[in-house]
Design a protein around this motif. Structure first.
Motif, PDB file in Angstrom:
ATOM      1  N   GLY A  79      10.187  30.994   3.190  1.00  0.00           N
ATOM      2  CA  GLY A  79      11.482  30.563   3.687  1.00  0.00           C
ATOM      3  C   GLY A  79      12.628  31.353   3.094  1.00  0.00           C
ATOM      4  N   LYS A  80      13.661  30.636   2.640  1.00  0.00           N
ATOM      5  CA  LYS A  80      14.834  31.291   2.065  1.00  0.00           C
ATOM      6  C   LYS A  80      14.610  31.750   0.628  1.00  0.00           C
ATOM      7  CE  LYS A  80      18.267  29.039   5.000  1.00  0.00           C
ATOM      8  NZ  LYS A  80      19.500  28.209   5.030  1.00  0.00           N
ATOM      9  N   ALA A  81      13.398  31.566   0.129  1.00  0.00           N
ATOM     10  CA  ALA A  81      13.081  32.025  -1.222  1.00  0.00           C
ATOM     11  C   ALA A  81      12.668  33.490  -1.242  1.00  0.00           C
ATOM     12  CB  ALA A  81      11.978  31.168  -1.827  1.00  0.00           C
ATOM     13  N   ALA A  82      12.898  34.214  -0.135  1.00  0.00           N
ATOM     14  CA  ALA A  82      12.646  35.653  -0.071  1.00  0.00           C
ATOM     15  C   ALA A  82      13.686  36.277   0.841  1.00  0.00           C
ATOM     16  CB  ALA A  82      11.238  35.945   0.447  1.00  0.00           C
ATOM     17  N   ASN A  83      14.100  37.511   0.539  1.00  0.00           N
ATOM     18  CA  ASN A  83      15.043  38.170   1.429  1.00  0.00           C
ATOM     19  C   ASN A  83      14.313  38.672   2.674  1.00  0.00           C
ATOM     20  OD1 ASN A  83      13.728  40.523   0.634  1.00  0.00           O
ATOM     21  ND2 ASN A  83      15.445  41.353  -0.528  1.00  0.00           N
ATOM     22  N   ALA A  84      15.071  39.197   3.635  1.00  0.00           N
ATOM     23  CA  ALA A  84      14.502  39.555   4.933  1.00  0.00           C
ATOM     24  C   ALA A  84      13.458  40.658   4.816  1.00  0.00           C
ATOM     25  CB  ALA A  84      15.620  39.971   5.885  1.00  0.00           C
ATOM     26  N   ASP A  85      13.724  41.681   4.015  1.00  0.00           N
ATOM     27  CA  ASP A  85      12.775  42.788   3.881  1.00  0.00           C
ATOM     28  C   ASP A  85      11.459  42.324   3.269  1.00  0.00           C
ATOM     29  OD1 ASP A  85      14.585  44.537   4.979  1.00  0.00           O
ATOM     30  OD2 ASP A  85      15.253  45.377   3.055  1.00  0.00           O
TER      31      ASP A  85
END
Length: 405
Positions: A79-85
């Motif tokens: 989820g939001k615990a990782a950036n898009a890349d």
């Protein structure tokens, strides 16, 4: 390996003199608690006896970072615990074991995983190593911002892509003077192409250019007139390179950082009489102290090519530092960034700095070049200057891919 802030190493201290100021996204939801490592029933205990605590899967990691790494290896949605890349690179990753896709998966973390913790101008950062895997995270609500994970079948390294450039500035400030409002004594652009290549480009400080503060002047005067931001804008315009940001350090800070990490090992091509510092640096393999390294980086009067040779020496020091750091490993980055934060200034985020610094470990040494943007001497009124000519323009153009090899 130290589980707290680690001892700084040359690459992160010198070459990653490059990034800083922080934008973070938050994790959402509470991660599942670590799973027991055994399917057997828990042993009985006497009333009042504290329950045994589970063995941490990532040595040295705080609880939220621990949970994030467990989710990474279990195949859970980050989820939001990782950036898009990072999310894109981890799509379809292989789960390591019984946790399966979506499981809590504490036992899926590779054995021997360790977290090296540090900070970048107050923002927590971490490098988690697990075998050949490296995870890069930014706190305080931990978020994966990059890394590489061969054990999960992920071939792509996430280190901010490429090409990328950072401006390393050595301030001419003396003790008691404003670091950010003095002339730039050193200007080095460090680049990576995102494919294993890179370069270090020195810029002659007397190069006559259009200044972002107005009018024309020597390129190194921009910082004294408008601060590091003005210096960055001036270099961007002169080179045509979309440089991400800057990192500035002064003489005393440079000496402190070099001495703290045990000196810089370098092969000196020829003996240098650093007359301004009354130091002689002999030809051959040397381990330079902070004062010696500074003298080597600043001497120009006794060099055949003067300021151009001085800039060449600075590039040599950066590449020598990069070689040492490659041997130290990316786990040395967090401690180095703490040390730089104590003595320098920068405008880039913790995520930018961490991924750029870690990305330097992915470079192929045979694909990293070094050059100096030089030019013919001339005059602007009574000032001796370096004219921005075809040699410099060709060099700027050749660096557009982030590679000078």
């Amino acid at each position: 390996m130290s589980l707290g802030p680690t001892r700084p190493r040359p690459l992160a201290v010198l070459a990653a003199t490059a990034v800083a100021a922080t934008l973070l996204a938050s994790c959402t939801g509470e991660p599942a608690p670590p799973r027991s490592t055994s399917s057997a029933a828990a042993p009985s205990r006497s009333p009042g006896t504290p329950a045994a605590q589970p063995t941490p899967r990532v040595a040295g990691a705080p609880a939220q970072l621990q949970a994030l790494i467990e989710r990474l290896y279990s195949g859970s949605d980050l989820g939001k615990a990782a950036n898009a890349d990072t999310t894109k690179a981890l799509t379809g990753r292989t789960s390591r074991g019984s946790g399966g896709s979506g499981g809590s998966g504490g036992s899926d973390v590779p054995p021997g995983a360790e977290a090296a913790l540090g900070s970048w101008f107050g923002t927590p950062i971490a490098v988690v190593t697990a075998g050949k895997d490296v995870s890069l995270a930014v706190g305080p609500t931990w978020k994966l911002v990059g890394g590489w994970w061969p054990s999960l079948g992920v071939d792509e390294a996430v280190v901010g892509g490429g090409p990328r450039w950072v401006l390393a500035v050595g301030s001419d400030a003396r003790r008691g003077q404003n670091l950010e409002r003095s002339r730039a004594d050193t200007l080095q652009v460090i680049g990576t192409d995102g494919a294993g290549g890179g370069g270090v480009m020195g810029i002659a400080r007397d190069l006559w250019v259009t200044l972002s503060t107005g009018g024309k002047g020597k390129i190194n005067s921009a910082m004294s007139l408008g601060g590091p931001e003005a210096q960055l804008r001036t270099v961007r315009t002169a080179t045509g390179l979309p440089i991400e940001g800057y990192a500035v350090i002064g003489f005393d800070g440079f000496i402190q950082l070099v001495d703290h990490q045990g000196g810089i090992r370098i092969v000196v091509p020829e003996t240098v009489d650093a007359s301004h510092a009354h130091i002689v640096i002999k030809k051959g393999p040397q381990t330079l102290s902070g004062k010696q390294a500074l003298a080597y980086a600043r001497e120009r009067k006794t060099l055949r090519d003067g300021d151009f040779g001085r800039s060449r020496h600075q590039g040599q020091l950066l590449l020598a530092a990069a070689v040492q750091a490659r041997l130290a490993g990316p786990e040395a980055v967090p401690g180095a960034l703490i040390s730089f934060s104590d003595v320098g200034v920068s405008d880039l985020s913790a995520e930018q700095m961490l991924t750029f610094a870690a990305g330097l470990y992915r470079l192929n040494p045979t694909k990293v070049g070094r050059d100096v943007a030089a030019g013919p001497f001339g005059w602007a009124g009574a000032q001796s200057i370096v004219v921005l000519g075809e040699q410099a323009r060709r060099l700027f153009a050749s660096f557009e891919d982030g590679n000078l090899s």
